[in-house]
Design an enzyme around this catalytic site. Structure first.
Site, PDB file in Angstrom:
ATOM      1  N   ASP A 135      24.351  36.114 -30.226  1.00 39.90           N
ATOM      2  CA  ASP A 135      23.560  35.248 -30.868  1.00 39.90           C
ATOM      3  C   ASP A 135      24.468  34.401 -31.643  1.00 39.90           C
ATOM      4  OD1 ASP A 135      21.287  36.232 -29.641  1.00 39.90           O
ATOM      5  OD2 ASP A 135      20.936  37.734 -31.328  1.00 39.90           O
ATOM      6  N   TYR A 169      29.367  47.710 -29.974  1.00 43.11           N
ATOM      7  CA  TYR A 169      29.223  46.805 -31.041  1.00 43.11           C
ATOM      8  C   TYR A 169      29.826  47.417 -32.328  1.00 43.11           C
ATOM      9  CZ  TYR A 169      26.684  43.278 -28.414  1.00 43.11           C
ATOM     10  OH  TYR A 169      26.217  42.409 -27.593  1.00 43.11           O
TER      11      TYR A 169
END
Length: 261
Positions: free
Chosen positions: A51, A109
Protein backbone atom coordinates in the site's frame (compact mmCIF):
# COMPACT_ATOMS: atom_id res chain seq x y z
CA UNK A 1 12.43 -15.43 -21.60
CA UNK A 2 11.15 -15.01 -18.03
CA UNK A 3 13.26 -13.01 -15.59
CA UNK A 4 12.86 -12.64 -11.81
CA UNK A 5 14.15 -9.65 -9.86
CA UNK A 6 14.55 -8.83 -6.18
CA UNK A 7 13.42 -5.28 -5.46
CA UNK A 8 13.93 -2.91 -2.55
CA UNK A 9 12.11 0.40 -2.16
CA UNK A 10 11.24 3.22 0.19
CA UNK A 11 7.50 3.51 -0.31
CA UNK A 12 7.03 6.82 1.49
CA UNK A 13 6.88 8.86 -1.73
CA UNK A 14 4.62 6.49 -3.67
CA UNK A 15 0.93 5.70 -3.84
CA UNK A 16 1.65 2.03 -3.30
CA UNK A 17 3.00 -0.65 -5.59
CA UNK A 18 0.26 -1.03 -8.18
CA UNK A 19 0.16 1.15 -11.28
CA UNK A 20 -2.62 3.76 -11.09
CA UNK A 21 -3.70 6.64 -13.30
CA UNK A 22 -2.24 10.07 -12.49
CA UNK A 23 -0.28 9.05 -9.36
CA UNK A 24 3.30 7.89 -8.84
CA UNK A 25 3.70 4.17 -8.06
CA UNK A 26 6.60 1.75 -7.67
CA UNK A 27 5.33 -0.53 -10.43
CA UNK A 28 5.17 2.31 -12.94
CA UNK A 29 8.71 3.46 -12.18
CA UNK A 30 10.12 -0.07 -12.40
CA UNK A 31 8.35 -0.90 -15.66
CA UNK A 32 9.62 2.32 -17.26
CA UNK A 33 13.21 1.55 -16.25
CA UNK A 34 12.98 -2.06 -17.46
CA UNK A 35 11.44 -0.96 -20.76
CA UNK A 36 14.37 1.38 -21.40
CA UNK A 37 16.91 -1.40 -20.85
CA UNK A 38 14.92 -3.99 -22.83
CA UNK A 39 14.04 -1.52 -25.59
CA UNK A 40 10.50 -2.91 -25.53
CA UNK A 41 7.45 -2.50 -23.27
CA UNK A 42 7.81 -4.50 -20.04
CA UNK A 43 5.02 -5.42 -17.62
CA UNK A 44 5.87 -6.94 -14.24
CA UNK A 45 4.03 -9.22 -11.83
CA UNK A 46 4.86 -8.89 -8.12
CA UNK A 47 4.70 -11.15 -5.08
CA UNK A 48 2.81 -8.67 -2.91
CA UNK A 49 1.10 -5.37 -3.71
CA UNK A 50 2.15 -3.00 -0.95
CA UNK A 51 0.00 0.00 0.00
CA UNK A 52 0.88 3.69 -0.08
CA UNK A 53 3.75 4.47 2.28
CA UNK A 54 4.75 0.82 2.77
CA UNK A 55 8.32 -0.29 2.04
CA UNK A 56 10.02 -3.47 0.82
CA UNK A 57 13.44 -5.03 1.22
CA UNK A 58 12.37 -8.37 -0.25
CA UNK A 59 9.83 -7.74 -3.01
CA UNK A 60 10.03 -10.20 -5.92
CA UNK A 61 8.80 -9.59 -9.47
CA UNK A 62 8.95 -11.38 -12.78
CA UNK A 63 8.52 -10.28 -16.39
CA UNK A 64 8.64 -11.63 -19.93
CA UNK A 65 11.07 -10.23 -22.47
CA UNK A 66 12.52 -10.95 -25.89
CA UNK A 67 15.62 -8.92 -25.04
CA UNK A 68 18.83 -10.81 -24.37
CA UNK A 69 20.84 -8.88 -21.81
CA UNK A 70 23.64 -9.56 -19.34
CA UNK A 71 22.67 -9.76 -15.68
CA UNK A 72 24.37 -6.42 -15.08
CA UNK A 73 21.96 -4.78 -17.52
CA UNK A 74 18.99 -5.92 -15.42
CA UNK A 75 20.67 -4.75 -12.20
CA UNK A 76 23.09 -1.86 -12.72
CA UNK A 77 21.46 -0.78 -15.98
CA UNK A 78 17.95 -0.72 -14.57
CA UNK A 79 19.10 0.98 -11.36
CA UNK A 80 20.58 3.86 -13.39
CA UNK A 81 17.08 4.49 -14.74
CA UNK A 82 15.32 4.20 -11.38
CA UNK A 83 14.91 6.91 -8.73
CA UNK A 84 17.20 6.60 -5.73
CA UNK A 85 14.44 5.15 -3.52
CA UNK A 86 13.91 2.04 -5.71
CA UNK A 87 16.64 -0.52 -6.41
CA UNK A 88 17.06 -3.90 -8.08
CA UNK A 89 18.98 -6.17 -5.69
CA UNK A 90 19.33 -9.38 -7.71
CA UNK A 91 18.34 -11.00 -11.01
CA UNK A 92 17.75 -14.60 -12.10
CA UNK A 93 16.43 -16.12 -15.31
CA UNK A 94 13.62 -18.54 -14.36
CA UNK A 95 11.54 -21.12 -16.16
CA UNK A 96 8.03 -20.45 -17.41
CA UNK A 97 6.51 -22.23 -14.41
CA UNK A 98 7.72 -19.50 -12.06
CA UNK A 99 5.26 -16.78 -11.04
CA UNK A 100 6.21 -14.12 -8.49
CA UNK A 101 2.79 -14.30 -6.86
CA UNK A 102 1.34 -17.73 -7.50
CA UNK A 103 4.39 -19.92 -6.87
CA UNK A 104 5.21 -18.10 -3.62
CA UNK A 105 4.54 -20.25 -0.56
CA UNK A 106 4.87 -17.57 2.14
CA UNK A 107 5.37 -13.85 2.70
CA UNK A 108 7.08 -12.17 5.63
CA UNK A 109 6.56 -8.65 6.94
CA UNK A 110 8.27 -6.62 9.62
CA UNK A 111 6.65 -3.66 11.31
CA UNK A 112 9.09 -1.23 12.94
CA UNK A 113 7.91 0.86 15.90
CA UNK A 114 9.93 3.77 17.28
CA UNK A 115 8.94 3.82 20.95
CA UNK A 116 10.00 7.17 22.37
CA UNK A 117 8.23 10.23 23.71
CA UNK A 118 9.72 12.41 20.96
CA UNK A 119 9.31 11.75 17.25
CA UNK A 120 12.32 10.76 15.11
CA UNK A 121 13.82 12.99 12.44
CA UNK A 122 16.07 10.94 10.18
CA UNK A 123 13.97 7.74 10.23
CA UNK A 124 10.58 9.44 10.20
CA UNK A 125 9.43 7.69 7.01
CA UNK A 126 10.95 4.31 7.90
CA UNK A 127 9.42 3.71 11.32
CA UNK A 128 6.10 4.39 13.00
CA UNK A 129 6.34 6.60 16.06
CA UNK A 130 4.35 5.48 19.10
CA UNK A 131 5.08 7.16 22.46
CA UNK A 132 4.07 5.81 25.85
CA UNK A 133 5.22 2.74 27.75
CA UNK A 134 4.89 -0.30 25.47
CA UNK A 135 5.32 -3.82 26.87
CA UNK A 136 6.65 -5.81 23.92
CA UNK A 137 6.62 -9.05 25.94
CA UNK A 138 2.85 -8.81 26.32
CA UNK A 139 2.52 -8.04 22.62
CA UNK A 140 4.55 -11.14 21.79
CA UNK A 141 2.47 -13.31 24.09
CA UNK A 142 -0.78 -12.00 22.62
CA UNK A 143 0.51 -12.50 19.08
CA UNK A 144 0.81 -16.26 19.59
CA UNK A 145 -2.99 -16.50 19.36
CA UNK A 146 -2.59 -15.63 15.67
CA UNK A 147 -0.69 -18.81 14.78
CA UNK A 148 -2.15 -21.41 12.46
CA UNK A 149 -4.92 -21.31 9.88
CA UNK A 150 -7.71 -19.06 11.10
CA UNK A 151 -10.46 -16.66 10.06
CA UNK A 152 -8.89 -13.18 10.14
CA UNK A 153 -12.06 -11.20 9.47
CA UNK A 154 -11.36 -8.98 12.50
CA UNK A 155 -8.06 -7.93 10.93
CA UNK A 156 -9.28 -7.56 7.36
CA UNK A 157 -9.85 -4.21 5.64
CA UNK A 158 -13.45 -3.47 4.70
CA UNK A 159 -12.40 -3.05 1.05
CA UNK A 160 -10.49 -6.37 0.96
CA UNK A 161 -11.34 -8.30 -2.21
CA UNK A 162 -10.12 -11.74 -1.14
CA UNK A 163 -12.62 -14.56 -1.58
CA UNK A 164 -11.82 -15.96 1.86
CA UNK A 165 -10.80 -14.49 5.24
CA UNK A 166 -8.74 -17.59 6.10
CA UNK A 167 -4.96 -17.31 6.24
CA UNK A 168 -2.26 -19.43 7.88
CA UNK A 169 0.25 -17.60 10.09
CA UNK A 170 3.46 -19.64 10.31
CA UNK A 171 5.27 -17.57 12.91
CA UNK A 172 5.02 -14.22 14.68
CA UNK A 173 7.48 -12.57 17.03
CA UNK A 174 7.62 -9.23 18.82
CA UNK A 175 11.02 -8.07 20.05
CA UNK A 176 12.73 -4.90 21.20
CA UNK A 177 16.17 -3.42 20.58
CA UNK A 178 16.54 -0.13 22.40
CA UNK A 179 13.82 2.25 21.25
CA UNK A 180 12.80 -0.01 18.36
CA UNK A 181 10.11 -2.69 18.57
CA UNK A 182 9.82 -5.14 15.68
CA UNK A 183 6.68 -7.13 14.90
CA UNK A 184 7.84 -9.95 12.60
CA UNK A 185 5.10 -12.05 10.98
CA UNK A 186 5.18 -14.77 8.33
CA UNK A 187 2.13 -16.34 6.67
CA UNK A 188 1.11 -18.14 3.51
CA UNK A 189 -0.53 -14.88 2.38
CA UNK A 190 -2.06 -11.75 3.87
CA UNK A 191 -5.40 -9.98 3.63
CA UNK A 192 -5.59 -6.29 2.78
CA UNK A 193 -4.25 -4.26 5.76
CA UNK A 194 -3.97 -7.50 7.77
CA UNK A 195 -0.52 -6.80 9.22
CA UNK A 196 -1.26 -3.18 10.09
CA UNK A 197 -4.59 -4.14 11.67
CA UNK A 198 -2.89 -6.82 13.74
CA UNK A 199 -0.19 -4.39 14.87
CA UNK A 200 -2.81 -1.80 15.82
CA UNK A 201 -4.48 -4.30 18.14
CA UNK A 202 -1.20 -5.66 19.54
CA UNK A 203 -0.26 -2.09 20.45
CA UNK A 204 -3.42 -1.80 22.52
CA UNK A 205 -2.19 -4.82 24.47
CA UNK A 206 1.33 -3.44 24.75
CA UNK A 207 0.07 -0.10 26.01
CA UNK A 208 -1.97 -1.84 28.69
CA UNK A 209 -5.35 -0.85 27.27
CA UNK A 210 -6.40 -4.45 26.60
CA UNK A 211 -5.52 -7.84 28.13
CA UNK A 212 -3.37 -10.39 26.35
CA UNK A 213 -6.42 -12.58 25.69
CA UNK A 214 -8.08 -9.78 23.71
CA UNK A 215 -6.44 -10.96 20.49
CA UNK A 216 -8.00 -14.41 20.93
CA UNK A 217 -11.37 -12.76 21.55
CA UNK A 218 -11.08 -10.62 18.42
CA UNK A 219 -10.41 -13.67 16.27
CA UNK A 220 -13.52 -15.33 17.66
CA UNK A 221 -15.69 -12.23 17.14
CA UNK A 222 -14.91 -12.02 13.39
CA UNK A 223 -15.77 -8.31 13.41
CA UNK A 224 -13.37 -5.66 12.12
CA UNK A 225 -15.21 -2.97 14.11
CA UNK A 226 -14.21 -4.64 17.40
CA UNK A 227 -10.47 -4.47 16.73
CA UNK A 228 -8.18 -1.44 17.07
CA UNK A 229 -7.43 1.21 14.47
CA UNK A 230 -5.11 0.35 11.60
CA UNK A 231 -1.45 1.05 12.40
CA UNK A 232 0.39 3.66 10.36
CA UNK A 233 1.87 2.52 7.01
CA UNK A 234 5.40 3.91 7.30
CA UNK A 235 6.69 1.24 9.71
CA UNK A 236 5.77 -1.69 7.46
CA UNK A 237 8.22 -3.63 5.27
CA UNK A 238 7.77 -6.64 3.01
CA UNK A 239 11.05 -8.34 3.90
CA UNK A 240 10.89 -11.80 2.34
CA UNK A 241 8.97 -14.03 -0.04
CA UNK A 242 9.43 -17.81 0.12
CA UNK A 243 9.54 -20.03 -2.98
CA UNK A 244 10.28 -23.72 -3.54
CA UNK A 245 14.01 -24.41 -3.25
CA UNK A 246 14.06 -25.73 -6.81
CA UNK A 247 14.03 -22.15 -8.13
CA UNK A 248 17.27 -21.35 -6.27
CA UNK A 249 16.52 -17.65 -5.95
CA UNK A 250 19.15 -15.48 -4.23
CA UNK A 251 18.76 -14.79 -0.51
CA UNK A 252 19.75 -11.49 1.08
CA UNK A 253 19.54 -10.08 4.61
CA UNK A 254 15.92 -9.39 5.50
CA UNK A 255 16.27 -5.82 6.77
CA UNK A 256 15.40 -3.13 7.44
CA UNK A 257 18.86 -2.35 8.79
CA UNK A 258 19.03 0.40 11.40
CA UNK A 259 21.76 1.38 13.83
CA UNK A 260 20.17 0.04 17.00
CA UNK A 261 20.95 1.05 20.57
Amino acid sequence: MRVALGIEYDGSQYFGWQRQAEVDTVQERLEKALSIVANEPIAVQCAGRTDAGVHATGQVVHFETNAVRKDTAWTLGVNVNLPDNIAVRWVKVVDDEFHARFTATARRYRYMIYNHQLRPGILRSGVSHYPGVIDEAKMHQAAQYLLGEQDFTSFRAVQCQSNTPFRCVHEVNVSRQGMYICVDIKANAFLHHMVRNIVGSLLEVGLGNQPIEWIEQLLALKDRNKAAATAKPNGLYLVDVTYPESYQLPKLSLGPLFMLD
